[in-house]
Structure formats: C-alpha cells, structure tokens
Design a protein around this motif. Structure first.
Motif, PDB file in Angstrom:
ATOM      1  N   VAL A  36     -12.516 -11.115  -0.589  1.00  0.00           N
ATOM      2  CA  VAL A  36     -13.634 -10.852   0.325  1.00  0.00           C
ATOM      3  C   VAL A  36     -14.243  -9.493  -0.003  1.00  0.00           C
ATOM      4  CG1 VAL A  36     -14.279 -10.469   2.747  1.00  0.00           C
ATOM      5  CG2 VAL A  36     -12.636 -12.268   2.171  1.00  0.00           C
ATOM      6  N   ARG A  37     -15.594  -9.478  -0.072  1.00  0.00           N
ATOM      7  CA  ARG A  37     -16.338  -8.222  -0.218  1.00  0.00           C
ATOM      8  C   ARG A  37     -16.853  -7.847   1.154  1.00  0.00           C
ATOM      9  NH1 ARG A  37     -20.472  -9.378  -5.257  1.00  0.00           N
ATOM     10  NH2 ARG A  37     -21.220 -11.135  -4.057  1.00  0.00           N
ATOM     11  N   ARG A  38     -16.644  -6.593   1.529  1.00  0.00           N
ATOM     12  CA  ARG A  38     -17.162  -6.089   2.797  1.00  0.00           C
ATOM     13  C   ARG A  38     -18.181  -5.004   2.501  1.00  0.00           C
ATOM     14  NH1 ARG A  38     -14.803  -8.263   6.924  1.00  0.00           N
ATOM     15  NH2 ARG A  38     -12.782  -9.240   6.647  1.00  0.00           N
ATOM     16  N   PHE A  39     -19.369  -5.183   3.052  1.00  0.00           N
ATOM     17  CA  PHE A  39     -20.472  -4.253   2.840  1.00  0.00           C
ATOM     18  C   PHE A  39     -20.814  -3.547   4.138  1.00  0.00           C
ATOM     19  CE2 PHE A  39     -21.367  -7.786  -0.069  1.00  0.00           C
ATOM     20  CZ  PHE A  39     -21.652  -7.131  -1.264  1.00  0.00           C
ATOM     21  N   LYS A  40     -21.240  -2.304   4.009  1.00  0.00           N
ATOM     22  CA  LYS A  40     -21.948  -1.630   5.098  1.00  0.00           C
ATOM     23  C   LYS A  40     -23.363  -1.505   4.560  1.00  0.00           C
ATOM     24  CE  LYS A  40     -21.920   2.223   8.254  1.00  0.00           C
ATOM     25  NZ  LYS A  40     -21.345   3.537   8.583  1.00  0.00           N
ATOM     26  N   MET A  41     -24.305  -2.140   5.228  1.00  0.00           N
ATOM     27  CA  MET A  41     -25.677  -2.204   4.751  1.00  0.00           C
ATOM     28  C   MET A  41     -26.565  -1.232   5.531  1.00  0.00           C
ATOM     29  SD  MET A  41     -25.237  -4.559   2.472  1.00  0.00           S
ATOM     30  CE  MET A  41     -26.854  -5.094   1.958  1.00  0.00           C
ATOM     31  N   VAL A  42     -27.431  -0.550   4.807  1.00  0.00           N
ATOM     32  CA  VAL A  42     -28.373   0.377   5.430  1.00  0.00           C
ATOM     33  C   VAL A  42     -29.281  -0.411   6.372  1.00  0.00           C
ATOM     34  CG1 VAL A  42     -30.260   2.004   5.000  1.00  0.00           C
ATOM     35  CG2 VAL A  42     -28.326   1.897   3.415  1.00  0.00           C
ATOM     36  N   GLY A  43     -29.267  -0.075   7.643  1.00  0.00           N
ATOM     37  CA  GLY A  43     -30.144  -0.708   8.630  1.00  0.00           C
ATOM     38  C   GLY A  43     -29.785  -2.128   9.010  1.00  0.00           C
ATOM     39  N   ALA A  44     -28.678  -2.665   8.452  1.00  0.00           N
ATOM     40  CA  ALA A  44     -28.330  -4.058   8.768  1.00  0.00           C
ATOM     41  C   ALA A  44     -26.887  -4.218   9.232  1.00  0.00           C
ATOM     42  CB  ALA A  44     -28.590  -4.943   7.556  1.00  0.00           C
ATOM     43  N   GLY A  45     -26.142  -3.138   9.324  1.00  0.00           N
ATOM     44  CA  GLY A  45     -24.768  -3.228   9.812  1.00  0.00           C
ATOM     45  C   GLY A  45     -23.799  -3.745   8.774  1.00  0.00           C
ATOM     46  N   GLY A  46     -22.753  -4.409   9.262  1.00  0.00           N
ATOM     47  CA  GLY A  46     -21.697  -4.907   8.388  1.00  0.00           C
ATOM     48  C   GLY A  46     -21.941  -6.323   7.917  1.00  0.00           C
ATOM     49  N   LEU A  47     -21.305  -6.624   6.791  1.00  0.00           N
ATOM     50  CA  LEU A  47     -21.443  -7.945   6.182  1.00  0.00           C
ATOM     51  C   LEU A  47     -20.185  -8.205   5.376  1.00  0.00           C
ATOM     52  CD1 LEU A  47     -23.502 -10.286   5.333  1.00  0.00           C
ATOM     53  CD2 LEU A  47     -24.021  -8.833   3.392  1.00  0.00           C
ATOM     54  N   ALA A  48     -19.664  -9.419   5.448  1.00  0.00           N
ATOM     55  CA  ALA A  48     -18.511  -9.795   4.623  1.00  0.00           C
ATOM     56  C   ALA A  48     -18.825 -11.104   3.913  1.00  0.00           C
ATOM     57  CB  ALA A  48     -17.259  -9.947   5.477  1.00  0.00           C
ATOM     58  N   GLU A  49     -18.509 -11.125   2.620  1.00  0.00           N
ATOM     59  CA  GLU A  49     -18.724 -12.325   1.798  1.00  0.00           C
ATOM     60  C   GLU A  49     -17.407 -12.754   1.179  1.00  0.00           C
ATOM     61  OE1 GLU A  49     -23.171 -11.267   0.070  1.00  0.00           O
ATOM     62  OE2 GLU A  49     -21.419 -10.913  -1.203  1.00  0.00           O
ATOM     63  N   ARG A  50     -17.132 -14.047   1.264  1.00  0.00           N
ATOM     64  CA  ARG A  50     -15.970 -14.615   0.581  1.00  0.00           C
ATOM     65  C   ARG A  50     -16.432 -15.118  -0.789  1.00  0.00           C
ATOM     66  NH1 ARG A  50     -11.426 -15.821   2.390  1.00  0.00           N
ATOM     67  NH2 ARG A  50     -12.078 -16.068   4.545  1.00  0.00           N
ATOM     68  N   ILE A  51     -15.701 -14.761  -1.822  1.00  0.00           N
ATOM     69  CA  ILE A  51     -15.993 -15.288  -3.155  1.00  0.00           C
ATOM     70  C   ILE A  51     -15.357 -16.672  -3.216  1.00  0.00           C
ATOM     71  CG2 ILE A  51     -15.750 -14.936  -5.644  1.00  0.00           C
ATOM     72  CD1 ILE A  51     -17.484 -12.788  -4.124  1.00  0.00           C
ATOM     73  N   ASN A  52     -16.173 -17.705  -3.228  1.00  0.00           N
ATOM     74  CA  ASN A  52     -15.687 -19.082  -3.229  1.00  0.00           C
ATOM     75  C   ASN A  52     -15.283 -19.546  -4.618  1.00  0.00           C
ATOM     76  OD1 ASN A  52     -16.343 -19.237  -0.483  1.00  0.00           O
ATOM     77  ND2 ASN A  52     -18.404 -19.938  -0.936  1.00  0.00           N
ATOM     78  N   GLU A  53     -16.066 -19.127  -5.615  1.00  0.00           N
ATOM     79  CA  GLU A  53     -15.790 -19.529  -6.993  1.00  0.00           C
ATOM     80  C   GLU A  53     -16.348 -18.474  -7.936  1.00  0.00           C
ATOM     81  OE1 GLU A  53     -16.595 -23.222 -10.111  1.00  0.00           O
ATOM     82  OE2 GLU A  53     -17.249 -23.426  -8.036  1.00  0.00           O
ATOM     83  N   ARG A  54     -15.554 -18.150  -8.946  1.00  0.00           N
ATOM     84  CA  ARG A  54     -15.993 -17.227  -9.993  1.00  0.00           C
ATOM     85  C   ARG A  54     -15.512 -17.801 -11.315  1.00  0.00           C
ATOM     86  NH1 ARG A  54     -13.869 -13.232 -13.038  1.00  0.00           N
ATOM     87  NH2 ARG A  54     -15.344 -11.643 -13.731  1.00  0.00           N
ATOM     88  N   ASP A  55     -16.443 -18.316 -12.097  1.00  0.00           N
ATOM     89  CA  ASP A  55     -16.123 -18.968 -13.363  1.00  0.00           C
ATOM     90  C   ASP A  55     -16.799 -18.205 -14.494  1.00  0.00           C
ATOM     91  OD1 ASP A  55     -16.038 -20.655 -15.628  1.00  0.00           O
ATOM     92  OD2 ASP A  55     -16.005 -22.449 -14.380  1.00  0.00           O
ATOM     93  N   SER A  56     -16.027 -17.382 -15.195  1.00  0.00           N
ATOM     94  CA  SER A  56     -16.582 -16.554 -16.271  1.00  0.00           C
ATOM     95  C   SER A  56     -17.043 -17.390 -17.455  1.00  0.00           C
ATOM     96  CB  SER A  56     -15.551 -15.530 -16.743  1.00  0.00           C
ATOM     97  OG  SER A  56     -15.332 -14.577 -15.731  1.00  0.00           O
ATOM     98  N   GLU A  57     -16.385 -18.506 -17.694  1.00  0.00           N
ATOM     99  CA  GLU A  57     -16.779 -19.361 -18.821  1.00  0.00           C
ATOM    100  C   GLU A  57     -18.170 -19.945 -18.607  1.00  0.00           C
ATOM    101  OE1 GLU A  57     -15.105 -23.397 -20.786  1.00  0.00           O
ATOM    102  OE2 GLU A  57     -13.623 -21.807 -20.484  1.00  0.00           O
ATOM    103  N   ARG A  58     -18.412 -20.434 -17.397  1.00  0.00           N
ATOM    104  CA  ARG A  58     -19.732 -20.998 -17.071  1.00  0.00           C
ATOM    105  C   ARG A  58     -20.713 -19.935 -16.578  1.00  0.00           C
ATOM    106  NH1 ARG A  58     -20.274 -24.787 -12.786  1.00  0.00           N
ATOM    107  NH2 ARG A  58     -18.551 -23.786 -11.724  1.00  0.00           N
ATOM    108  N   MET A  59     -20.215 -18.712 -16.357  1.00  0.00           N
ATOM    109  CA  MET A  59     -21.007 -17.618 -15.786  1.00  0.00           C
ATOM    110  C   MET A  59     -21.660 -18.076 -14.482  1.00  0.00           C
ATOM    111  SD  MET A  59     -22.477 -15.543 -19.008  1.00  0.00           S
ATOM    112  CE  MET A  59     -21.468 -15.370 -20.469  1.00  0.00           C
ATOM    113  N   TYR A  60     -20.779 -18.442 -13.560  1.00  0.00           N
ATOM    114  CA  TYR A  60     -21.172 -18.977 -12.264  1.00  0.00           C
ATOM    115  C   TYR A  60     -20.379 -18.252 -11.182  1.00  0.00           C
ATOM    116  CZ  TYR A  60     -21.674 -22.285  -8.400  1.00  0.00           C
ATOM    117  OH  TYR A  60     -21.938 -22.868  -7.179  1.00  0.00           O
TER     118      TYR A  60
END
Length: 131
Positions: free
Chosen positions: A41-65
């Motif tokens: 999970v990436r957690r961001f503090k965004m300027v003027g938008a508060g907090g945000l968390a993103e789950r990385i669902n898939e990371r495929d370096s071979e397909r660059m996806y």
C-alpha cells in the motif's frame, strides 16, 4: 465511465518503467506532499486534498503493467481502479493510463491530476536523460 489518457513518449519503455513501475517512486505524481510505501500500500499526503492510500493490485515488469486502486481517500470514493501500461512504439513508448472512478463527479479532478502527472513525468525524463 472511465478516463483514458494515451500519449507517445520519446523514451524506451524500460526507462519510463524504472520510474512509474516503482510504487515507492512518486516524484512524478503531482500534488504529493509526502508518501510511504510498505510493499503493498502507498500512502500519500496530498497538497490540498488530504490523505490517500492506494493498494498495488498488480505489478508486472515483463508486461510493464501496473494496476492500483484507491482504498482510502478524503473525501471517500465509492470505487477507484487505475492501470498504467507501457508499450513499445516506433518513436519510444505508448503510455496508456486508464482510471475507472465513482462517483463520476470526481472524474475531472482525477483527469487533471493524471494529465499533470504525465507532464511532470515528461520533465523528469528530460532531466534524467540529457545527452
């Protein structure tokens, strides 16, 4: 409805993937005040938008996806799934960024952020690949 941004960048896919394919690297994302990545999970503090968390669902370096979804945000989203795909192109790389988000009212804000991030990515690529 989904947002889709497609652009040709004049750098090889591997050069771009080294930036966007690394979830811990967020210097190319506009509006980030600070960020942390725990491997899932990436957690961001965004300027003027508060907090945000993103789950990385898939990371495929071979397909660059890379696929991720917002799991926490201010204000809360009903749903958010996005993907970045890099494809080889005659003049560099076809960068395809798609986002499906609910409520639809936030689409213009999300699209603006995506376009801004792509412009910031282009600046970083230009700086890092001089010569």
């Amino acid at each position: 409805m989904a947002i889709k941004i497609e652009e040709i960048l004049r750098y090889p896919p591997a050069t771009i993937w080294a930036i966007v394919g690394e979830p811990a690297r967020v210097d190319w994302v506009t509006g980030v005040e600070s960020a942390d990545f725990d491997g899932e999970v990436r957690r961001f503090k965004m300027v003027g938008a508060g907090g945000l968390a993103e789950r990385i669902n898939e990371r495929d370096s071979e397909r660059m996806y890379l696929e991720y979804s917002v799991i926490e945000s201010t204000p809360p989203l009903q749903s958010h799934v996005a993907s970045i795909t890099l494809e080889s192109h005659d003049t560099g790389t076809r960068f395809i960024w798609q986002t499906s988000v609910q409520p639809a009212e936030v689409e213009p804000f999300i699209a603006k952020g995506m376009k801004g991030s792509l412009a910031q990515l282009a600046e970083i690529l230009a700086k890092e690949n001089k010569g």
